[in-house]
Each structure stands twice: as structure tokens, then as C-alpha cells.
Write an enzyme that holds these catalytic residues in place. Structure first.
Site, PDB file in Angstrom:
ATOM      1  N   GLN A   1      42.734  36.892  40.002  1.00  0.00           N
ATOM      2  CA  GLN A   1      43.841  37.837  39.958  1.00  0.00           C
ATOM      3  C   GLN A   1      43.450  39.162  39.313  1.00  0.00           C
ATOM      4  O   GLN A   1      43.995  40.210  39.670  1.00  0.00           O
ATOM      5  CB  GLN A   1      45.031  37.231  39.202  1.00  0.00           C
ATOM      6  CG  GLN A   1      45.804  36.208  40.011  1.00  0.00           C
ATOM      7  CD  GLN A   1      47.074  35.775  39.318  1.00  0.00           C
ATOM      8  OE1 GLN A   1      47.271  36.035  38.128  1.00  0.00           O
ATOM      9  NE2 GLN A   1      47.956  35.131  40.058  1.00  0.00           N
TER      10      GLN A   1
ATOM     11  N   ARG B   1      31.422  39.028  47.378  1.00  0.00           N
ATOM     12  CA  ARG B   1      30.754  38.777  46.101  1.00  0.00           C
ATOM     13  C   ARG B   1      31.262  37.477  45.484  1.00  0.00           C
ATOM     14  O   ARG B   1      32.474  37.284  45.310  1.00  0.00           O
ATOM     15  CB  ARG B   1      31.026  39.947  45.148  1.00  0.00           C
ATOM     16  CG  ARG B   1      30.542  39.754  43.725  1.00  0.00           C
ATOM     17  CD  ARG B   1      29.046  39.738  43.631  1.00  0.00           C
ATOM     18  NE  ARG B   1      28.609  39.852  42.235  1.00  0.00           N
ATOM     19  CZ  ARG B   1      27.361  39.631  41.834  1.00  0.00           C
ATOM     20  NH1 ARG B   1      26.428  39.304  42.722  1.00  0.00           N
ATOM     21  NH2 ARG B   1      27.049  39.765  40.563  1.00  0.00           N
TER      22      ARG B   1
ATOM     23  N   GLU C   1      47.424  74.172  49.589  1.00  0.00           N
ATOM     24  CA  GLU C   1      46.283  73.487  48.979  1.00  0.00           C
ATOM     25  C   GLU C   1      46.715  72.199  48.302  1.00  0.00           C
ATOM     26  O   GLU C   1      46.046  71.163  48.410  1.00  0.00           O
ATOM     27  CB  GLU C   1      45.605  74.425  47.985  1.00  0.00           C
ATOM     28  CG  GLU C   1      44.285  73.911  47.445  1.00  0.00           C
ATOM     29  CD  GLU C   1      43.550  74.955  46.626  1.00  0.00           C
ATOM     30  OE1 GLU C   1      43.246  74.666  45.457  1.00  0.00           O
ATOM     31  OE2 GLU C   1      43.280  76.059  47.159  1.00  0.00           O
TER      32      GLU C   1
END
Length: 383
Positions: A283, A272, A246
Site C-alpha cells: 500500500q 519490481r 503561459e
């Protein structure tokens, strides 16, 4: 060292990614809002044998090796935006199907594996109790001999993944308190409808809302000797083995999710515009995405290394713990960064970013908390 995928692994990854993106993303917003488990989508995944990836073909599975299984689950996590469904599939496969495959006798495999692999049966793994979470073996559930070769199981398990929809449960119970951790715990197979066995509570969660979670009560449930999985006293070995699988393969799916979130962040940052240029030029944004890439590649390598050891050594617990710890915390940071980069859109339900963050938070808790993973790593270092 060559870290590239084989041609077969690449084809498998692309096939599962396309399938998941096309077939497993229906009504995600509505199902998350209403806490709905999608049985129809579960069965579609079963048609691809996603619930039985490493199980041999003769037992109903796909016969993949552990590394290829991890690669397949990574593709599932990338293509399927319903992290709850991915979680349910992984919980079923890694904590129930694999233990029956690797510890079950011939009759148990014949009875359950084929339908577990194709999704007709849903399996769960019942260990956690109200007073035994991280301290899993402080359990109070007991299985006492009934005098006729069988056992009577008494106790309550909580926070059990898939419990409300379970058909078959691997329940862990104390059979010999004197032997303690090693030899004192046994695993039993209990079917839905057994007298005294019921799911008594379904929990509402912060995230992974499409993955049902519940409490299971065993009120003097009688099972015969044929229900014992792996032999009396084998519970610790079964539980530890399931946790190794798991912590590697469930978190392989999270690597796929991490990559998808990074890709969405890149796409948004390049489109955008603010203050006359795309936000990717700042940055503050580009460095955050660069960090996502570093975490993604490191996470993938940790998972692949651990997965490659699952069928080669019994001492994979250290690698599994490191993979689980790093992947879960990287996923949370990536999901948080994705919301931040998307700004107001990231906070809105319709864009699915806020759900990704809610879903990610649980990864540092289930399969052993981050603190438990650090404990495991520290012990391996002799600390």
C-alpha cells in the site's frame, strides 16, 4: 458534461505524442549534462508548427483554438522527455509569439510570425530584472523619446528564457513613470544585432538545463516607432495576457509530463519484486500512485477549464492562477514520488528520474511563484 476529446483533438494528441517520442528525445542525458540547446530538434518541432499552434494559418501557424493548443502541448510534454526543450518551445510561443499575433500590427505580424511559427526565429520575453522579480512592475529599464519619433532603451533584464539564442525580444520598459502600472509601461520589439543590445551572461541551472537562460543588456538601444508593440503604454495588458496563456498552456505540457511519470511508476511497481511480491502490492507504493492519479485528473481539468476561457473572457487570471499553482505542485510531488518508487534506480542519472525531479522544481517558481498565485487567488476572493 462531456469531457472527452473530439476525434480531431484525439488524432492531434496522438500524432504529437508519437512525433515527440520518436524525434525529440535524442542525447537527452548528454545535452542535460552539458547544458546544450538542441537547435536541430527545435527546427524539427518547427516543421510541426509546434511553435505556432494557435496562430492563424494565414500567419504561418496551425490555427488551433486555446483548448486544443493546451491538448497539443500536453501531448508534447508526455512524448518528449527533454523538459528543457518543451519549456523553450512554450516560452517562445506563449510569451513572444502570441503577444505579436494578438497585439502586433499588420507589418509586425508579416515581418515575424511565419518564421517564429516554423522555428527559424527564436523569440523571447524580457520582463524580469535583478530587483523586480515577483514585483514585475518595479522595473528600472526605461525607454525615453529620442526626439525623432523613436525611443532609446536603457536597462538590464535577467533570468530571461531563451535569451542566449534569441533572434527577437519583446522588452518591457517604463515610458511614463507618472502613469505607473497602467499606461506607464510599454513593450518594444528588439532584434538580435541591434547596436547596444547583447546577451551578457548565460546561467547554469538546477534543472531545465537544455533551455538556455541569460541576461540581456540594453545599452542605449535605439528603436523606431515601428518597434512599439500594441501601442504606447500597452505593456501591462500585453504582459498580463501573455501570463494568462503561459500559466495555462505551459502547464498543460506539465500535465503530460505528470502522466508520463505516473505511467513509469506503475510499470516499475508492477515489475519490481521485493520480499516475494511486486512492490505494487504494498500500500505504501500503490497509495502513492493512486494519489498521483487523483492529482493528474484534477490538474488536467483545471487546465482544460482555464484553456477553454482564454478566448472567451478577459477574466481568466483566477483560473490560470489556480491551474498553474495546482499543476506545478502536483508535478513536483509526482516527480518526487517517482524517484522514491524507483529507489536507487530513481537516483541514478541514466534512468532519467532524477532529472525529471530537478526539472520539476522550477515549475513552482517561473511564471509567478506559488506564493504569487496564492496572492492572486486571495485577491479574487476579496481577501
Amino acid at each position: 458534461m462531456d469531457f472527452s476529446l473530439s476525434e480531431e483533438q484525439q488524432i492531434l494528441s496522438e500524432t504529437i505524442d508519437r512525433f515527440a517520442a520518436k524525434e525529440l528525445n535524442r542525447d537527452n542525458l548528454e545535452r542535460d549534462r552539458d547544458h546544450v540547446f538542441a537547435r536541430e530538434l527545435w527546427l524539427k518541432a518547427g516543421e510541426m508548427r509546434l511553435q505556432g499552434l494557435p496562430v492563424p494559418e494565414e500567419d504561418g501557424g496551425s490555427g488551433l483554438d486555446p483548448l486544443t493548443t493546451a491538448i497539443a502541448l500536453e501531448a508534447l510534454g508526455h512524448g518528449c522527455r527533454d523538459s528543457g526543450l518543451v519549456f523553450s518551445i512554450c516560452a517562445h510561443l506563449l510569451s513572444c509569439v502570441i503577444p505579436i499575433w494578438q497585439f502586433g500590427n499588420a507589418e509586425q505580424k508579416k515581418r515575424y510570425l511565419a518564421d517564429l511559427c516554423n522555428g527559424k526565429l527564436i523569440g523571447v520575453h524580457a520582463m524580469t530584472e535583478a530587483e523586480s522579480g515577483s514585483d514585475a512592475f518595479a522595473m528600472r529599464t526605461k525607454a525615453e523619446p529620442d526626439g525623432n519619433g523613436g525611443y532609446r532603451i536603457k536597462g538590464t533584464k535577467t533570468f530571461i528564457s531563451n535569451a542566449p539564442v534569441a533572434d527577437i525580444v519583446i522588452v518591457f520598459a517604463v515610458t511614463n513613470p507618472g502613469k505607473g502600472y497602467y499606461g506607464g509601461i510599454s513593450a518594444f520589439l528588439v532584434e538580435k544585432g541591434a547596436p547596444g543590445f547583447q546577451c551578457t551572461q548565460t546561467f547554469e541551472k538546477m534543472g531545465l538545463r537544455t533551455a538556455p537562460l541569460g541576461a540581456l543588456v540594453f545599452d542605449d538601444v535605439r528603436v523606431g516607432p515601428e518597434a512599439i508593440l500594441g501601442g504606447l503604454g500597452a505593456g501591462t495588458a500585453i504582459f498580463t495576457h501573455a501570463m494568462d496563456w503561459e500559466r495555462v498552456c505551459l502547464f498543460a505540457s506539465h500535465v503530460g509530463t505528470t502522466q508520463r511519470l505516473m505511467e513509469q511508476s506503475i510499470s516499475f511497481a508492477k515489475s519490481r519484486k521485493q520480499f516475494g511480491q511486486t512492490i505494487a502490492k504494498y500500500q505504501a507504493i500503490s497509495h502513492r500512485i493512486a494519489d498521483m492519479k487523483v492529482q493528474l485528473e484534477a490538474a488536467r481539468l483545471l487546465v482544460y477549464k482555464a484553456a477553454s476561457l482564454l478566448d472567451k473572457t478577459k477574466t481568466v487570471s483566477l483560473d490560470a492562477a489556480m491551474a498553474k499553482l495546482f499543476v506545478s505542485e502536483s508535478l513536483v510531488q509526482t516527480a518526487l514520488g517517482t524517484v522514491q518508487i524507483h529507489g536507487g534506480n530513481g537516483y541514478m542519472v541514466e534512468y532519467e528520474m532524477e532529472r525529471a525531479l530537478r526539472d520539476a522544481i522550477g515549475s513552482t517558481l517561473y511564471s509567478g511563484t506559488s506564493e504569487i498565485q496564492r496572492n492572486i487567488i486571495a485577491r479574487w476572493l476579496g481577501l
